[in-house]
Design an enzyme around this catalytic site. Structure first.
Site, PDB file in Angstrom:
ATOM      1  CB  ALA A 154      -0.931  -0.009   1.209  1.00  0.00           C
ATOM      2  CE1 TYR A 155       5.660   5.469   2.490  1.00  0.00           C
ATOM      3  CE2 TYR A 155       7.274   3.898   1.663  1.00  0.00           C
ATOM      4  CZ  TYR A 155       6.955   5.164   2.114  1.00  0.00           C
ATOM      5  OH  TYR A 155       7.933   6.129   2.177  1.00  0.00           O
ATOM      6  CB  VAL A 156       5.295   0.342  -2.855  1.00  0.00           C
ATOM      7  CG1 VAL A 156       5.647   0.329  -4.332  1.00  0.00           C
ATOM      8  CG2 VAL A 156       6.556   0.125  -2.027  1.00  0.00           C
ATOM      9  CB  SER A 158       0.892   6.017  -1.438  1.00  0.00           C
ATOM     10  OG  SER A 158       2.064   5.862  -0.648  1.00  0.00           O
ATOM     11  CE  LYS A 159       6.218   8.397  -0.017  1.00  0.00           C
ATOM     12  NZ  LYS A 159       6.264   9.867   0.067  1.00  0.00           N
TER      13      LYS A 159
END
Length: 246
Positions: A154-156, A158-159
């Site tokens: 999920a973090y990746v 967003s990035k």
């Protein structure tokens, strides 16, 4: 051409701690007047401002949620009022919540989407309209967009969105003499990175890097300073500042 007769001005989101703090200190040492943005901890931002001014630099603290376009407009306004304009925007603000995709809490996904993606849009839009000629916008991604570690899905996501925003905005600003790039750090010893990891996990990530250490916030700040100053021919790029992590 860039006006070199007056000090350049930088606004650094997330500037009160971690990589953001190192960026503020480096830019201030390089002669920038700096607006230190904070989301929740004004005391840390104020302390950093006091440190810079005590060393003969120029700095102010500005607050606000990066995903709130009105609050961030006020932060840009305050920076321009204090220093006469803005030459560099460094958007380090972000949150990282880790989870396997199969068990992801969608409330956490929404939190990261708001700060990391909406926040990047808000800051990038304001920078696109407010930066002076010769200016630079520097967004932040992560090297995990390439290393693809489990639990970072999920973090990746967003990035990866931040990288796309950066690449397209660089091309949309044709003719304005404004560069738009992203910095993608590798494992860096910040509270955001170290939180929730045991010593074995930290040492494993350090050994995964050919230089066999974690990055330091100052390592990332050096890349930002390059993009903020002399790197006028670097545009529309993602710079992987990660010690050679594959």
């Amino acid at each position: 051409m860039t006006d070199t007769t007056t000090p350049r001005v930088a606004l650094v989101t997330g500037g009160s701690g971690g990589i953001g703090k190192a960026v503020v200190e480096k830019l201030a040492a390089d002669g920038f007047a700096v607006a230190v943005h904070y989301a929740g901890n004004q005391a840390k931002a104020d302390a950093l401002v006091e440190q810079i001014t005590a060393n003969g630099g120029r700095a102010i603290a500005v607050g606000g949620d990066v995903a709130d376009e009105i609050a961030m407009k006020e932060a840009f306004d305050a920076t321009e009022t204090a220093f006469g304009g803005i030459d560099v925007v460094v958007n380090t603000a972000g949150i990282m919540l880790l989870s396997p995709i199969a068990t992801l809490d969608f409330a956490e996904l929404d939190r990261m989407h708001r700060t990391n993606i909406r926040g990047a849009f808000v800051v990038s839009q304001l920078a696109a309209n407010r930066l002076r000629a010769g200016g630079a916008l520097i967004n932040f991604s992560t090297s995990v967009t390439r290393t693809q570690f489990p639990t970072y899905g999920a973090y990746v996501a967003s990035k990866a969105a931040v990288e796309s925003i950066t690449m397209i905005l660089a091309r949309e600003l044709r003719g304005k003499d404004i560069t738009v790039n992203a910095v993608a750090p590798g494992p860096t010893a910040t509270p955001l990175f170290l939180n929730g990891k045991d010593d074995a996990a930290i040492q494993g990530l350090a050994k995964a890097v050919p230089l066999e250490r974690l990055g330091q916030p100052e390592d990332i700040a050096e890349t930002v300073a390059f993009l903020a100053g002399p790197a006028r021919w670097v545009n529309g790029q993602v710079i992987f500042t990660n010690g050679g992590l594959a």
